[in-house]
Design a protein around this motif. Structure first.
Motif, mmCIF file in Angstrom:
data_model
loop_
_atom_site.group_PDB
_atom_site.id
_atom_site.type_symbol
_atom_site.label_atom_id
_atom_site.label_comp_id
_atom_site.label_asym_id
_atom_site.label_seq_id
_atom_site.Cartn_x
_atom_site.Cartn_y
_atom_site.Cartn_z
ATOM 1 N N GLN A 181 -32.139 7.702 4.033
ATOM 2 C CA GLN A 181 -33.217 8.544 4.559
ATOM 3 C C GLN A 181 -34.562 8.206 3.905
ATOM 4 O O GLN A 181 -35.603 8.463 4.483
ATOM 5 C CB GLN A 181 -32.907 10.027 4.318
ATOM 6 C CG GLN A 181 -31.744 10.557 5.121
ATOM 7 C CD GLN A 181 -32.041 10.643 6.594
ATOM 8 O OE1 GLN A 181 -32.063 9.637 7.298
ATOM 9 N NE2 GLN A 181 -32.276 11.842 7.078
ATOM 10 N N PHE A 182 -34.528 7.653 2.716
ATOM 11 C CA PHE A 182 -35.759 7.381 1.990
ATOM 12 C C PHE A 182 -36.225 5.928 2.146
ATOM 13 O O PHE A 182 -37.200 5.538 1.511
ATOM 14 C CB PHE A 182 -35.582 7.724 0.508
ATOM 15 C CG PHE A 182 -35.216 9.165 0.303
ATOM 16 C CD1 PHE A 182 -36.114 10.175 0.601
ATOM 17 C CD2 PHE A 182 -33.962 9.518 -0.155
ATOM 18 C CE1 PHE A 182 -35.782 11.507 0.438
ATOM 19 C CE2 PHE A 182 -33.609 10.851 -0.324
ATOM 20 C CZ PHE A 182 -34.528 11.844 -0.033
ATOM 21 N N ALA A 183 -35.541 5.146 2.961
ATOM 22 C CA ALA A 183 -35.920 3.742 3.179
ATOM 23 C C ALA A 183 -36.889 3.661 4.355
ATOM 24 O O ALA A 183 -36.481 3.781 5.508
ATOM 25 C CB ALA A 183 -34.673 2.896 3.439
ATOM 26 N N ARG A 241 -35.301 2.572 13.163
ATOM 27 C CA ARG A 241 -34.372 3.487 13.848
ATOM 28 C C ARG A 241 -34.892 4.925 13.734
ATOM 29 O O ARG A 241 -34.336 5.739 12.998
ATOM 30 C CB ARG A 241 -32.992 3.383 13.220
ATOM 31 C CG ARG A 241 -32.417 1.986 13.243
ATOM 32 C CD ARG A 241 -31.028 1.994 12.624
ATOM 33 N NE ARG A 241 -30.500 0.681 12.370
ATOM 34 C CZ ARG A 241 -30.068 -0.169 13.278
ATOM 35 N NH1 ARG A 241 -30.148 0.146 14.540
ATOM 36 N NH2 ARG A 241 -29.577 -1.332 12.943
ATOM 37 N N PRO A 242 -35.935 5.253 14.491
ATOM 38 C CA PRO A 242 -36.565 6.569 14.333
ATOM 39 C C PRO A 242 -35.636 7.745 14.661
ATOM 40 O O PRO A 242 -35.705 8.794 14.020
ATOM 41 C CB PRO A 242 -37.758 6.528 15.288
ATOM 42 C CG PRO A 242 -37.523 5.377 16.186
ATOM 43 C CD PRO A 242 -36.592 4.433 15.494
ATOM 44 N N GLY A 243 -34.764 7.610 15.632
ATOM 45 C CA GLY A 243 -33.850 8.702 15.970
ATOM 46 C C GLY A 243 -32.763 8.898 14.933
ATOM 47 O O GLY A 243 -32.196 9.993 14.810
ATOM 48 N N ARG A 275 -33.488 11.665 12.123
ATOM 49 C CA ARG A 275 -33.281 13.044 12.577
ATOM 50 C C ARG A 275 -31.796 13.351 12.732
ATOM 51 O O ARG A 275 -31.315 14.395 12.295
ATOM 52 C CB ARG A 275 -34.009 13.257 13.898
ATOM 53 C CG ARG A 275 -33.918 14.685 14.395
ATOM 54 C CD ARG A 275 -34.721 14.899 15.649
ATOM 55 N NE ARG A 275 -36.140 14.770 15.325
ATOM 56 C CZ ARG A 275 -37.044 14.251 16.141
ATOM 57 N NH1 ARG A 275 -36.687 13.810 17.328
ATOM 58 N NH2 ARG A 275 -38.295 14.190 15.789
ATOM 59 N N ALA A 276 -31.046 12.445 13.335
ATOM 60 C CA ALA A 276 -29.607 12.665 13.534
ATOM 61 C C ALA A 276 -28.875 12.740 12.191
ATOM 62 O O ALA A 276 -28.036 13.620 11.974
ATOM 63 C CB ALA A 276 -29.020 11.554 14.397
ATOM 64 N N ALA A 277 -29.204 11.836 11.282
ATOM 65 C CA ALA A 277 -28.559 11.842 9.967
ATOM 66 C C ALA A 277 -28.927 13.108 9.203
ATOM 67 O O ALA A 277 -28.087 13.704 8.517
ATOM 68 C CB ALA A 277 -28.959 10.605 9.168
ATOM 69 N N GLY A 278 -30.174 13.547 9.338
ATOM 70 C CA GLY A 278 -30.608 14.767 8.670
ATOM 71 C C GLY A 278 -29.814 15.981 9.112
ATOM 72 O O GLY A 278 -29.527 16.873 8.311
#
Length: 189
Positions: free
Chosen positions: A43-45, A52-54, A57-60
């Motif tokens: 998430q911090f990369a 991979r903008p989506g 959000r999905a991982a979050g």
């Protein structure tokens, strides 16, 4: 290792009896921390997020419950599992304080992103992740002690554990302060 003991039916010893007596919290903790550790790092990369903008959000949406579950199960184990020989009341209090702070950071990060305040979202999530990764740093704080003195007693152990969390949060704050002008510039443009 602990998960293998529980699944594989290892012999019950003084070190692992509390986990066999109540395995659900430790299993949930291990699974949630593993997901939180690995996916959270991505998430911090910035490059990965841009490509991979989506995905961010999905991982979050998976990481927030995993992080909260890791914090809550960590506090539950600190409060309700019988202490080991080298645990102390100070360490239990530290674990509860850190777990509460980690959960609080994650919830504040969630509130910030819902307000579309991405700079604050990132800052709170960095803090929550830093606290969650304290166990990795604790390995480094314990190693010199093990080499020089052997297994630490309860007070040195509490200090070494606290040092791991403290190092992580200090580094997180340093990174955030270094990046603050950069974050403001991005928000204004």
């Amino acid at each position: 290792m602990r998960l293998n003991e529980l699944i594989g039916g290892a012999a019950v010893t003084a070190d692992n009896a509390r986990y066999f007596a109540s395995p659900l919290p430790v299993v949930l903790h291990i699974v949630s921390v593993t997901i939180y550790s690995i996916l959270g790092a991505l998430q911090f990369a910035p490059r990965f997020r841009r490509r991979r903008p989506g995905w961010h959000r999905a991982a979050g949406r998976l990481l927030i419950p995993c992080g909260l579950l890791a914090a809550v199960t960590g506090m539950w184990m600190a409060l309700f599992y019988p202490p080991t020989v080298n645990d102390s009341g100070v360490l239990v209090v530290m674990r509860v304080v850190v777990g509460t702070a980690m959960a609080g950071c994650i919830l504040l990060g969630l509130a910030a992103v819902r307000r579309r305040d991405f700079a604050r979202h990132q800052a709170w999530m960095v803090r929550g992740y830093a606290l969650g990764m304290g166990a990795g740093t604790q390995l480094l704080t314990h190693l010199p002690w093990f080499v020089l003195y052997g297994t630490p007693d309860s007070f040195p152990r509490a200090v070494l554990m606290g040092a791991g969390w403290l190092i992580n949060i200090v580094v997180a704050e340093w990174v955030l302060r270094r990046r603050r002008p950069q974050l403001r510039t991005r928000l204004v443009s």
